[in-house]
Design a protein around this motif. Structure first.
Motif, PDB file in Angstrom:
ATOM      1  N   PHE A   1       4.178 -11.367   5.485  1.00 17.43           N
ATOM      2  CA  PHE A   1       3.441 -11.415   4.221  1.00 17.43           C
ATOM      3  C   PHE A   1       3.473 -10.029   3.570  1.00 17.43           C
ATOM      4  N   ARG A   2       3.552 -10.030   2.256  1.00 21.09           N
ATOM      5  CA  ARG A   2       3.667  -8.748   1.549  1.00 21.09           C
ATOM      6  C   ARG A   2       2.796  -8.740   0.294  1.00 21.09           C
ATOM      7  N   LEU A   3       2.126  -7.627   0.099  1.00 28.10           N
ATOM      8  CA  LEU A   3       1.345  -7.394  -1.115  1.00 28.10           C
ATOM      9  C   LEU A   3       2.238  -6.647  -2.107  1.00 28.10           C
ATOM     10  N   THR A   4       2.515  -7.255  -3.258  1.00 28.32           N
ATOM     11  CA  THR A   4       3.394  -6.640  -4.240  1.00 28.32           C
ATOM     12  C   THR A   4       2.641  -6.411  -5.544  1.00 28.32           C
ATOM     13  N   SER A   5       3.000  -5.328  -6.232  1.00 26.76           N
ATOM     14  CA  SER A   5       2.394  -5.015  -7.520  1.00 26.76           C
ATOM     15  C   SER A   5       3.277  -4.009  -8.247  1.00 26.76           C
ATOM     16  N   ARG A   6       3.314  -4.130  -9.575  1.00 23.18           N
ATOM     17  CA  ARG A   6       4.038  -3.163 -10.388  1.00 23.18           C
ATOM     18  C   ARG A   6       3.148  -2.005 -10.812  1.00 23.18           C
ATOM     19  N   ASP A   7       1.856  -2.124 -10.556  1.00 19.64           N
ATOM     20  CA  ASP A   7       0.904  -1.097 -10.984  1.00 19.64           C
ATOM     21  C   ASP A   7       0.893   0.062  -9.989  1.00 19.64           C
ATOM     22  N   MET A   8       1.399   1.188 -10.426  1.00 22.50           N
ATOM     23  CA  MET A   8       1.394   2.394  -9.605  1.00 22.50           C
ATOM     24  C   MET A   8       0.287   3.359 -10.019  1.00 22.50           C
ATOM     25  N   THR A   9      -0.203   3.210 -11.242  1.00 20.43           N
ATOM     26  CA  THR A   9      -1.305   4.018 -11.745  1.00 20.43           C
ATOM     27  C   THR A   9      -2.318   3.103 -12.429  1.00 20.43           C
ATOM     28  N   LEU A  10      -3.560   3.558 -12.480  1.00 17.93           N
ATOM     29  CA  LEU A  10      -4.616   2.864 -13.194  1.00 17.93           C
ATOM     30  C   LEU A  10      -5.395   3.903 -14.003  1.00 17.93           C
ATOM     31  N   PRO A  11      -5.889   3.530 -15.162  1.00 13.51           N
ATOM     32  CA  PRO A  11      -6.625   4.493 -15.980  1.00 13.51           C
ATOM     33  C   PRO A  11      -8.001   4.799 -15.401  1.00 13.51           C
ATOM     34  N   ALA A  12      -8.492   5.995 -15.670  1.00 13.16           N
ATOM     35  CA  ALA A  12      -9.831   6.378 -15.237  1.00 13.16           C
ATOM     36  C   ALA A  12     -10.879   5.663 -16.073  1.00 13.16           C
ATOM     37  N   GLY A  13     -12.090   5.574 -15.524  1.00  6.42           N
ATOM     38  CA  GLY A  13     -13.187   4.967 -16.268  1.00  6.42           C
ATOM     39  C   GLY A  13     -13.098   3.466 -16.262  1.00  6.42           C
TER      40      GLY A  13
ATOM     41  N   SER B   1      -4.710  -1.912  10.822  1.00  5.90           N
ATOM     42  CA  SER B   1      -5.829  -1.271  10.138  1.00  5.90           C
ATOM     43  C   SER B   1      -5.759  -1.438   8.628  1.00  5.90           C
ATOM     44  N   GLY B   2      -4.896  -2.321   8.161  1.00 12.96           N
ATOM     45  CA  GLY B   2      -4.775  -2.538   6.728  1.00 12.96           C
ATOM     46  C   GLY B   2      -3.919  -1.511   6.018  1.00 12.96           C
ATOM     47  N   LEU B   3      -3.337  -0.564   6.739  1.00 11.93           N
ATOM     48  CA  LEU B   3      -2.565   0.503   6.106  1.00 11.93           C
ATOM     49  C   LEU B   3      -1.104   0.128   5.927  1.00 11.93           C
ATOM     50  N   SER B   4      -0.868  -1.067   5.436  1.00 14.05           N
ATOM     51  CA  SER B   4       0.487  -1.546   5.219  1.00 14.05           C
ATOM     52  C   SER B   4       0.470  -2.569   4.105  1.00 14.05           C
ATOM     53  N   ASP B   5       1.556  -2.648   3.357  1.00 15.37           N
ATOM     54  CA  ASP B   5       1.658  -3.712   2.361  1.00 15.37           C
ATOM     55  C   ASP B   5       2.388  -4.923   2.928  1.00 15.37           C
ATOM     56  N   THR B   6       2.788  -4.837   4.213  1.00 18.82           N
ATOM     57  CA  THR B   6       3.547  -5.914   4.846  1.00 18.82           C
ATOM     58  C   THR B   6       3.046  -6.161   6.259  1.00 18.82           C
ATOM     59  N   GLU B   7       2.834  -7.431   6.597  1.00 21.95           N
ATOM     60  CA  GLU B   7       2.448  -7.776   7.963  1.00 21.95           C
ATOM     61  C   GLU B   7       2.763  -9.244   8.215  1.00 21.95           C
ATOM     62  N   HIS B   8       3.414  -9.500   9.366  1.00 24.38           N
ATOM     63  CA  HIS B   8       3.749 -10.873   9.778  1.00 24.38           C
ATOM     64  C   HIS B   8       4.518 -11.633   8.688  1.00 24.38           C
TER      65      HIS B   8
ATOM     66  N   ALA C   1      -5.879 -14.231   9.626  1.00 25.68           N
ATOM     67  CA  ALA C   1      -6.575 -13.296   8.746  1.00 25.68           C
ATOM     68  C   ALA C   1      -5.733 -12.039   8.572  1.00 25.68           C
ATOM     69  N   LEU C   2      -5.491 -11.649   7.334  1.00 27.15           N
ATOM     70  CA  LEU C   2      -4.635 -10.504   7.031  1.00 27.15           C
ATOM     71  C   LEU C   2      -5.334  -9.538   6.089  1.00 27.15           C
ATOM     72  N   VAL C   3      -5.037  -8.272   6.243  1.00 27.29           N
ATOM     73  CA  VAL C   3      -5.490  -7.241   5.303  1.00 27.29           C
ATOM     74  C   VAL C   3      -4.281  -6.379   4.965  1.00 27.29           C
ATOM     75  N   LEU C   4      -3.884  -6.387   3.704  1.00 23.81           N
ATOM     76  CA  LEU C   4      -2.754  -5.602   3.226  1.00 23.81           C
ATOM     77  C   LEU C   4      -3.244  -4.629   2.168  1.00 23.81           C
ATOM     78  N   SER C   5      -2.511  -3.543   1.958  1.00 23.71           N
ATOM     79  CA  SER C   5      -2.960  -2.562   0.972  1.00 23.71           C
ATOM     80  C   SER C   5      -1.803  -1.827   0.326  1.00 23.71           C
ATOM     81  N   ARG C   6      -2.097  -1.259  -0.825  1.00 20.44           N
ATOM     82  CA  ARG C   6      -1.186  -0.374  -1.534  1.00 20.44           C
ATOM     83  C   ARG C   6      -2.008   0.754  -2.132  1.00 20.44           C
ATOM     84  N   THR C   7      -1.323   1.839  -2.503  1.00 19.15           N
ATOM     85  CA  THR C   7      -2.015   2.963  -3.126  1.00 19.15           C
ATOM     86  C   THR C   7      -1.669   3.052  -4.601  1.00 19.15           C
ATOM     87  N   VAL C   8      -2.616   3.566  -5.377  1.00 24.61           N
ATOM     88  CA  VAL C   8      -2.393   3.832  -6.793  1.00 24.61           C
ATOM     89  C   VAL C   8      -2.973   5.208  -7.100  1.00 24.61           C
ATOM     90  N   THR C   9      -2.518   5.775  -8.209  1.00 23.03           N
ATOM     91  CA  THR C   9      -3.025   7.062  -8.664  1.00 23.03           C
ATOM     92  C   THR C   9      -3.784   6.881  -9.963  1.00 23.03           C
TER      93      THR C   9
END
Length: 306
Positions: free
Chosen positions: A80-92, A71-78, A174-182
């Motif tokens: 493959f991995r979605l990596t990022s150093r961004d844990m927060t993003l500014p508003a606006g 369901s795309g609720l993972s940063d890793t599948e088969h 076909a892959l869908v990976l995801s991560r969360t940010v605040t």
């Protein structure tokens, strides 16, 4: 003489029984699970011929998005991995979210197949299923991607990368990976609108017909009208007359509903057909994107899945 023969026969019988018991014990020990600590699975297991082989997930630290479930609720599948150093993003404003997709060899993936005219589809959705954005990021040399979502409201967001590798072990998958940010700031949660069969956007009315069941393929028919009149001038958008994305209430699970209506110039509508296979029951928030007169429109409605 009789007593002596009887005793010898009894000893031979006891010896045979003991040997049989020992053999059974050895067989049982040899067929038991290797794990025997309390809480581990050490019960009787089905034979290998009747049990499908399951590949374990690659990760399990609490709080990490490593549990792939389709369901795309993972940063890793088969691998493959979605990596990022961004844990927060500014508003606006247009924040820059930088990420990389690595392959099973742990190297950045740089070869992506074109899907609906793009090599990467990127989605942003807040935890309450508001603020939907569908973006097409850019890739720099070496496989570093940059997406620029706009107008992010404070709160928790999930960011999805949808792609298909065009080389290597995962080619064509076909892959869908995801991560969360605040996004820092005071977050006001918006209640999910009730399930409905119609939605309004930019003067257009979008009606959805169909009652999908969880985990089952089901057709959805979308009809677009304006001022009560059918709209038959939809323009192609991403190789189709409409793009339909869905997110599940509670966990933001992702689903892309595939269009089945063939494109024939600027003559789309008023009725469009989609193949829907939503994996979970409950409420899903649907976002339908379509183009008329060179302008992109987005309609949102809540669909209940039984």
């Amino acid at each position: 003489m009789f007593t002596s023969s009887h005793s010898a026969a009894r000893r031979r019988a006891l010896g045979a029984a003991t040997a049989a018991a020992l053999a059974l014990t050895l067989v049982a020990c040899g067929s038991s699970s290797e794990s025997s600590m309390p809480g581990m699975d050490h019960g009787t297991k089905p034979s290998a011929s009747s049990t499908p082989r399951v590949t374990p997930s690659t990760g399990g630290m609490p709080g990490m998005d490593h549990m792939a479930d389709g369901s795309g609720l993972s940063d890793t599948e088969h691998g493959f991995r979605l990596t990022s150093r961004d844990m927060t993003l500014p508003a606006g404003g247009h924040a820059a979210y930088r990420f990389t997709v690595t392959g099973p060899d742990r190297k950045p993936v740089t070869d992506f197949a074109v899907d609906q005219t793009k090599r990467m589809h990127f989605y942003a959705i807040r935890a309450d299923l508001t603020g939907f954005q569908h973006i097409h990021p850019t890739m720099a040399e070496g496989g570093a991607w940059t997406a620029r979502p706009a107008s992010l409201a404070p709160g928790s967001w999930r960011l999805f990368a949808s792609f298909t590798p065009d080389s290597g072990a995962g080619r064509g998958r076909a892959l869908v990976l995801s991560r969360t940010v605040t996004v820092p700031g005071a977050a006001a949660r918006v209640p999910l609108p009730a399930a409905a069969s119609t939605a309004e956007t930019d003067g257009y009315t979008v009606a959805v017909k169909g009652k999908p069941m969880a985990g089952m393929a089901h057709p959805l028919i979308v009809t677009i009208t304006r001022n009560g009149k059918p709209v038959a001038g939809l323009q192609p958008y991403l190789d189709s007359y409409a793009h339909l994305t869905a997110f599940h209430e509670g966990d933001t699970a992702f689903a892309h509903l595939h269009p089945q209506t063939k494109v024939n110039g600027d003559h789309g509508g008023p009725e469009l057909s989609f193949h829907a296979e939503l994996p979970k029951s409950g409420n899903w928030r649907l976002f339908l994107q379509f183009r008329t007169g060179g302008k992109l429109h987005t309609a949102a409605l809540t669909l209940h899945v039984g």
